[in-house]
Design an enzyme around this catalytic site. Structure first.
Site: not given
Ligand code: NAD
Length: 400
Positions: A257, A260, A317, A324, A150-151, A201, A123
């Site tokens: 999410c 932020k 939840k 986080r 996804l949730r 989004k 995002t």
């Molecule tokens: P996360 O922190 O769980 O995972 C991110 C991963 O990326 C980490 O394992 C980290 O080591 C890796 N990483 C960072 N920099 C890197 C690089 N340069 N090369 C390779 N790997 C690298 O993040 P997340 O919760 O999966 O969220 C990812 C994105 O998706 C965010 O933008 C978030 O806002 C969005 N998002 C998250 C959710 C959620 O429920 N967690 C839902 C929808 C959207």
């Protein structure tokens, strides 16, 4: 297709495992070597219901590769790379921290495969992408966007049965490749420009906490007016224009999410030119709810002359171990600061900081036990047992 997933967090891993289970060949890259080692050894780095079943499936596992260096990937035969790295809030600037995304885009930009469809799942506001592209010397119109909805807790089901798939981009041949990848999914695919894809989004992640904050403000109003909360919410939610889904009070909302993304939505516009009083006050409303919950817990604890407070459920939840921005942790810190004996118990997360299962089960003095979100029947029975044996008081913030 041959897919690369950059970042094996909640989004990257669930998406990649899902795509591998549908027969695609998926290479995961993460700079966190520990995570990659775990995954290579068939172990998941976090809890997500149902993910283990797909991940451990023999055929699916054979479709997956895990690496920690970009140079280990044979990029020539890859069709699509999904960038799924974190985009947290930079607390100093109060805006999105783009360093992870910049580093990933930089890596992809140095590749020779010009047909590769580079797709941002993270995002991120388009103006930040523009800045990154200018910095690394990439034409931003070559990128495609596929925001993720996804949730946590139901992420696997959300992957296989999404409400919609959103694709943003200006290069039609790249969008077509993504449409092909998703052609067997039974939902509408919205194809739009990059800005609109990200606004879908961000505005979804603004409306949802706005709705939760509305319910929480309604809760405070009902409690102060002496009404019956469940009757009131049921009656309001039964209006078909409102609906009762996602209409549950909470100690406050949180997670990786919403906080932020709401902060970032408020960076989209110049507040001296555009007034958005609802959107600009959602975070404040949630802070007030957090403080209100703390106050309610503390006054119940004092009124009932109890020995301590136990918060049950550490995450934001149920069905996740993601800590986080957890309201439980925030409320715990507030209560502790006020000098009250407070502990957290979580049936899924082992931590030196939390109560152990043994000391929770063998509680021998009356405590205030607060369920921060619904727990499974087993745990609820155990808690009811503790309450009856110790004359503890059960407090359910989402069911006051
Ligand atoms: P996360 O922190 O769980 O995972 C991110 C991963 O990326 C980490 O394992 C980290 O080591 C890796 N990483 C960072 N920099 C890197 C690089 N340069 N090369 C390779 N790997 C690298 O993040 P997340 O919760 O999966 O969220 C990812 C994105 O998706 C965010 O933008 C978030 O806002 C969005 N998002 C998250 C959710 C959620 O429920 N967690 C839902 C929808 C959207």
């Amino acid at each position: 297709m041959n897919i690369v997933i950059i970042g094996t967090g909640y989004v990257g891993l669930v998406t990649g495992v899902g795509l591998a289970s549908l027969g695609n060949s998926v290479t995961f890259i993460d700079l966190d070597i520990e995570k990659i080692n775990k995954l290579s050894n068939k172990s998941l780095p976090f809890y997500e219901p149902g993910l283990d079943k797909h991940f451990e499936d023999k055929k699916t596992f054979e479709n997956m590769q895990f690496v920690s260096k970009y140079s280990e990937i044979d990029w020539d035969d890859k069709d699509i790379v999904f960038i799924c790295v974190q985009t947290p809030n930079n607390l100093e600037t109060n805006s999105v921290d783009t360093k992870f995304l910049e580093s990933a885009i930089n890596e992809v930009n140095s590749l020779d495969n010009k047909d590769l469809v580079t797709t941002i799942k993270s995002t991120i506001p388009p103006y930040e992408i523009e800045k990154i592209c200018n910095k690394v010397g990439l034409e931003s119109s070559s990128l495609t966007f596929n925001p993720e909805f996804l949730r946590e807790g139901t992420a696997v089901d959300d992957f296989f049965n999404p409400d919609r798939i959103v694709l943003g981009g200006n290069d039609l041949s790249k969008i077509e490749k993504l449409e092909e990848l998703y052609s067997n999914f039974d939902c509408e695919v919205i194809v739009t420009d990059p800005i609109s894809s990200q606004l879908i989004k961000y505005l979804a992640n603004t409306y949802l906490p706005l709705r939760l904050s509305f319910v929480n403000e309604a809760t405070r109003l009902v409690k102060s007016s002496g009404g019956n909360l469940s009757d009131v919410l049921k009656g309001v939610g039964m209006d078909s224009r409102i609906g009762s889904h996602y209409f549950r009070p909470s100690p406050a909302w949180g997670g990786s999410c919403f906080p932020k993304d709401v902060v970032e939505v408020n960076n989209f516009y110049d507040s001296s030119e555009l007034e958005l009083p609802l959107i600009s006050n959602i975070i404040e409303s949630n802070k007030i709810q957090t403080n209100w919950t703390t106050k309610m817990l503390e006054s119940t604890y004092k009124d009932k002359n109890l020995k301590g407070i136990i918060l049950v459920g550490a995450a934001f939840k149920e069905d996740t171990d993601d800590l986080r921005n957890s309201p439980t942790i925030e409320i715990y810190n507030q209560i502790k600061e006020d000098g009250i004996n407070v502990k957290i118990y979580d049936s899924m997360i082992e931590s030196d900081e939390f109560l152990t299962l043994e000391s929770f089960e063998n509680l021998d003095s009356p405590h205030l036990i607060a369920l921060m979100y619904p727990v499974n029947e087993n745990l609820l029975n155990k808690i009811n047992d503790i309450v009856s044996k110790t004359e503890s008081f059960l407090y359910i913030p989402w069911q006051l």
